[in-house]
Design a protein around this motif. Structure first.
Motif, mmCIF file in Angstrom:
data_model
loop_
_atom_site.group_PDB
_atom_site.id
_atom_site.type_symbol
_atom_site.label_atom_id
_atom_site.label_comp_id
_atom_site.label_asym_id
_atom_site.label_seq_id
_atom_site.Cartn_x
_atom_site.Cartn_y
_atom_site.Cartn_z
ATOM 1 N N ALA A 1 106.672 -90.565 9.643
ATOM 2 C CA ALA A 1 105.460 -89.808 9.307
ATOM 3 C C ALA A 1 105.220 -89.825 7.800
ATOM 4 C CB ALA A 1 105.589 -88.356 9.779
ATOM 5 N N ALA B 1 99.962 -88.643 8.926
ATOM 6 C CA ALA B 1 100.070 -89.688 9.949
ATOM 7 C C ALA B 1 101.462 -89.603 10.548
ATOM 8 C CB ALA B 1 99.849 -91.065 9.341
ATOM 9 N N GLU B 2 101.544 -89.832 11.850
ATOM 10 C CA GLU B 2 102.850 -89.732 12.514
ATOM 11 C C GLU B 2 102.883 -90.700 13.678
ATOM 12 O OE1 GLU B 2 103.830 -85.759 13.783
ATOM 13 O OE2 GLU B 2 105.953 -86.277 13.993
ATOM 14 N N ARG B 3 103.996 -91.435 13.811
ATOM 15 C CA ARG B 3 104.165 -92.376 14.920
ATOM 16 C C ARG B 3 105.602 -92.275 15.409
ATOM 17 N NH1 ARG B 3 99.620 -93.604 13.953
ATOM 18 N NH2 ARG B 3 98.531 -95.618 13.954
ATOM 19 N N SER B 4 105.779 -92.459 16.710
ATOM 20 C CA SER B 4 107.160 -92.518 17.196
ATOM 21 C C SER B 4 107.257 -93.422 18.417
ATOM 22 C CB SER B 4 107.667 -91.120 17.539
ATOM 23 O OG SER B 4 106.933 -90.594 18.621
ATOM 24 N N VAL B 5 108.438 -93.960 18.619
ATOM 25 C CA VAL B 5 108.764 -94.756 19.800
ATOM 26 C C VAL B 5 109.996 -94.115 20.408
ATOM 27 C CG1 VAL B 5 109.636 -97.002 20.576
ATOM 28 C CG2 VAL B 5 107.760 -96.909 18.936
ATOM 29 N N THR C 1 107.169 -101.777 11.747
ATOM 30 C CA THR C 1 105.774 -101.607 12.175
ATOM 31 C C THR C 1 105.362 -100.143 12.118
ATOM 32 O OG1 THR C 1 106.731 -101.917 14.363
ATOM 33 C CG2 THR C 1 105.328 -103.659 13.562
ATOM 34 N N LEU C 2 106.285 -99.224 12.415
ATOM 35 C CA LEU C 2 105.944 -97.798 12.353
ATOM 36 C C LEU C 2 105.694 -97.352 10.910
ATOM 37 C CD1 LEU C 2 108.249 -96.095 15.028
ATOM 38 C CD2 LEU C 2 105.940 -96.990 15.260
ATOM 39 N N ALA D 1 102.385 -98.660 9.902
ATOM 40 C CA ALA D 1 101.279 -97.961 10.569
ATOM 41 C C ALA D 1 100.986 -96.612 9.909
ATOM 42 C CB ALA D 1 101.600 -97.773 12.050
ATOM 43 N N VAL D 2 102.029 -95.822 9.607
ATOM 44 C CA VAL D 2 101.757 -94.491 9.050
ATOM 45 C C VAL D 2 101.261 -94.557 7.604
ATOM 46 C CG1 VAL D 2 103.302 -93.209 10.593
ATOM 47 C CG2 VAL D 2 104.180 -94.043 8.392
ATOM 48 N N GLU E 1 97.624 -95.665 7.880
ATOM 49 C CA GLU E 1 96.760 -94.599 8.388
ATOM 50 C C GLU E 1 96.567 -93.494 7.341
ATOM 51 O OE1 GLU E 1 97.745 -93.030 12.309
ATOM 52 O OE2 GLU E 1 96.782 -91.128 11.744
ATOM 53 N N SER F 1 110.751 -84.665 15.447
ATOM 54 C CA SER F 1 109.462 -85.072 14.883
ATOM 55 C C SER F 1 109.625 -85.393 13.401
ATOM 56 C CB SER F 1 108.458 -83.926 15.078
ATOM 57 O OG SER F 1 107.519 -83.911 14.024
#
Ligand code: ZN
Lengths: 224, 359
Positions: free
Chosen positions: A14, A24-28, A40-41, A44-45, A48, A182
């Motif tokens: 994030a 921005a926040e992403r998780s897998v 990639t995460l 992406a953040v 974004e 998170s």
């Protein structure tokens, strides 16, 4: 602004800002693909959130506890990113982030809101593999809205969790199958710790377990 | 670096930082084209010594601790800032999965933080790539047969192009040669790692005293395993021989056992490597990997190559053992050839085949 990375369970990344909250926040959730998805995460953040590495004031790493192989990917990525960006790398316990998020919610706030006191105990329990769980007990939130540790972190087999947690054995616990870390909470907790001049965690991962000492069984063949 | 070396490198040669964590060495190296600028290696070997072999979790923990200090040290050694680096290269495999992941995670994050292109490369081909960093200025000549021998791998390659055409001829079907050294050393009561200690006690021993078996050299093995190696039978044969001596109450002639064992390893390695040169019509042999430090392996390679009219190439030892400079060197070759960077979602591949030079 802070880039927050946690791989103590899945891979969570994030970008947060003290005033702007979680940008921005992403998780897998996959617990075995940290090395594949971490790049990639992060990309992406940061895209974004529209931040360049030099806009960051720090990178924060979730230092566990968590399964080692994955945990290390996030920590080394946080350290390398901070090194590359020329900013400090800070450490925050992954269970601290869970407690911060759950107790803030219990107080009717998001992780981005300014905090205040809450007397509401909680035992954070996460999977530690090998039929063990990791636990940390929290008494609630202090006057600054920051989690107050009351025991742990430690590993235990689930059947002995009550015994191991002692005084906190009757407290509510999180379900290890449903406890995600998170990165947004991790990052906002780091912002609040910084804001209130509190200490950060030790940079070393919370392994809580000695390594197995069986020498490597080498791959018999490297062709297919 | 001397002025001569620097000026022999084109001004546009790419500066590449390479990260290597496939086994127990955390390596960060920096090259400018074919010029070595830094080669920092942090080894966790001492921590593995009491277990008699590389413990994957111990190695991976050490990589995490060593990564940032190694990055700093390499840049200091090269006298460069990160801004002056053109690209980053990292070992994707083969190797120990948990160890590789530390390098992969670090490399991806460093590439993103600096905006540099990232190249994920093959560790074994990196050993061949080390040969471009020779300070005598001579180029890597191709084709070559490459014999790569360490505690982690024993592989025979046919390299026609460093970037485009690497073929696996054969490899060990059981233990790596370096592991055989470790196991025989333990049998003889010698410390880990076994190679240097076997070398030490073999001095004065008779290499022909005991005829230990040469794995996969019999006519019946030649069909299925023409270029493969096996050291597990050799290790067992040494153990049986030593135990029988002890059972009979006789003293074990450690020097003769060590010399004869070492001879068997060196003999089978170089017999196969030179057979490959002859059969493929390749006039040169390149050695790589930590076992190159073994005096007898080097000596026998020199003798047999000279006798067969084969050119022998042995990079300096610091570039033969696992290191980041060889990964940087291979990365620089990819950059020079105009290759696109690796996609950001590659992983650690513990069994990456040698035919995949770049992931
Ligand atoms: Zn190697």
């Amino acid at each position: 602004m802070i880039l927050a990375i946690d791989t103590s369970a899945g891979t969570a990344v994030a970008v947060v800002d003290r005033d702007g909250g979680v940008l921005a926040e992403r998780s897998v959730a996959d617990t075995r693909r940290h090395a594949e998805v971490i790049g990639t995460l992060i990309e992406a953040v940061t895209t974004e959130a529209g931040v360049s590495p030099r806009d960051l004031s720090a990178v924060v790493a979730g230092v566990g506890p968590g399964p080692f192989t994955g945990l290390r990917v996030g920590i080394v990525a946080a350290r390398a990113y901070a090194f590359g960006a020329g900013v400090p790398c800070l450490a925050v316990g992954s269970h601290d982030a869970v407690a911060f998020q759950r107790l803030s919610a219990a107080a009717g706030r998001s992780v981005a809101d300014a905090g205040g006191r809450l007397d509401s105990p909680l035992v954070v329990v996460t999977d530690a593999r090998r039929r063990e769980v990791a636990w940390t007990a929290w008494a609630g939130l202090d006057d600054d809205g920051l989690p107050v540790a009351a025991g742990g972190p430690a590993l235990v087999v689930p059947a002995l969790l009550g015994e191991a947690t002692g005084a906190s054995s009757t407290w509510p616990r999180t379900d290890p199958d449903d406890t995600v870390v998170s990165a947004g909470a991790l990052g906002m907790l780091a912002e609040r710790l910084f804001e209130h001049g509190r200490p950060f965690a030790d940079a070393a991962p919370l392994y809580l377990r000695e390594p197995d000492v069986t020498p490597a069984a080498r791959p018999k063949t490297v062709s297919q | 670096m001397t002025e001569t070396t620097a000026s022999s490198t084109p001004a546009h040669a790419p500066v590449v930082l390479g990260i290597e964590t496939s086994c127990d060495e955390t390596g960060v190296g920096i090259v400018r084209g074919t010029e070595l600028l830094a080669n920092v290696i942090s080894s966790s070997m001492d921590e593995h010594a009491r277990y008699g072999g590389v413990v994957p979790e111990v190695a991976a923990r050490a990589h995490l601790d060593a990564m940032e200090p190694a990055l700093r040290a390499a840049l200091a050694e090269a006298g460069l800032t990160l801004d002056e680096v053109d690209a980053i290269a990292v070992t994707s495999g083969p190797g120990l999965a948990g160890a590789l992941m530390v390098g992969v995670g670090a490399a991806k994050a460093l590439a993103l933080a600096t905006g540099k292109p990232l190249y994920a490369v093959n560790h074994l081909v990196g050993h061949v790539g080390a040969d471009v960093l020779r300070d005598d200025g001579s180029d890597l000549e191709l084709p070559t047969v490459a014999l790569l021998v360490s505690g982690g791998h024993t592989s025979l390659l046919h390299v026609r192009d460093l970037v485009d055409d690497v073929q696996l001829l054969g490899e060990t079907i059981d233990d790596a040669a370096g592991e055989a050294f470790d196991k025989v050393a333990r049998l003889l009561g010698l410390p880990y790692p076994g190679g240097p200690h076997i070398d030490r006690v073999a001095v004065g021993g008779d290499p022909a005293a005991i005829r230990f078996p040469r794995g996969l050299t019999l006519p019946k093995d030649r069909a299925a395993h023409r270029w493969d190696f096996s050291f597990s039978g050799l290790k067992t044969a040494v153990a049986r021989w030593v135990e029988r001596r002890r059972d009979e109450g006789q003293e074990v002639p450690v020097a003769d056992v060590a010399a004869s064992f070492r001879e068997a390893v060196a003999d089978v390695l170089l017999t196969k490597a030179l057979d490959a040169c002859a059969e493929l019509g390749v006039p040169r042999l390149l050695l790589g990997g930590g076992v190159v430090a073994n005096a007898r392996v080097r000596q026998l390679a020199e003798e047999r190559c000279a006798a067969a009219g084969i050119e022998l190439r042995v990079p300096p030892l610091s570039l033969c053992t696992d290191n980041g400079a060889m990964i940087a060197a291979l990365g620089a070759q990819l950059v020079s050839r105009g290759r696109a960077p690796s996609p950001l979602d590659f992983g650690a591949d513990s069994t990456l085949p040698v035919t995949v030079v770049q992931v």
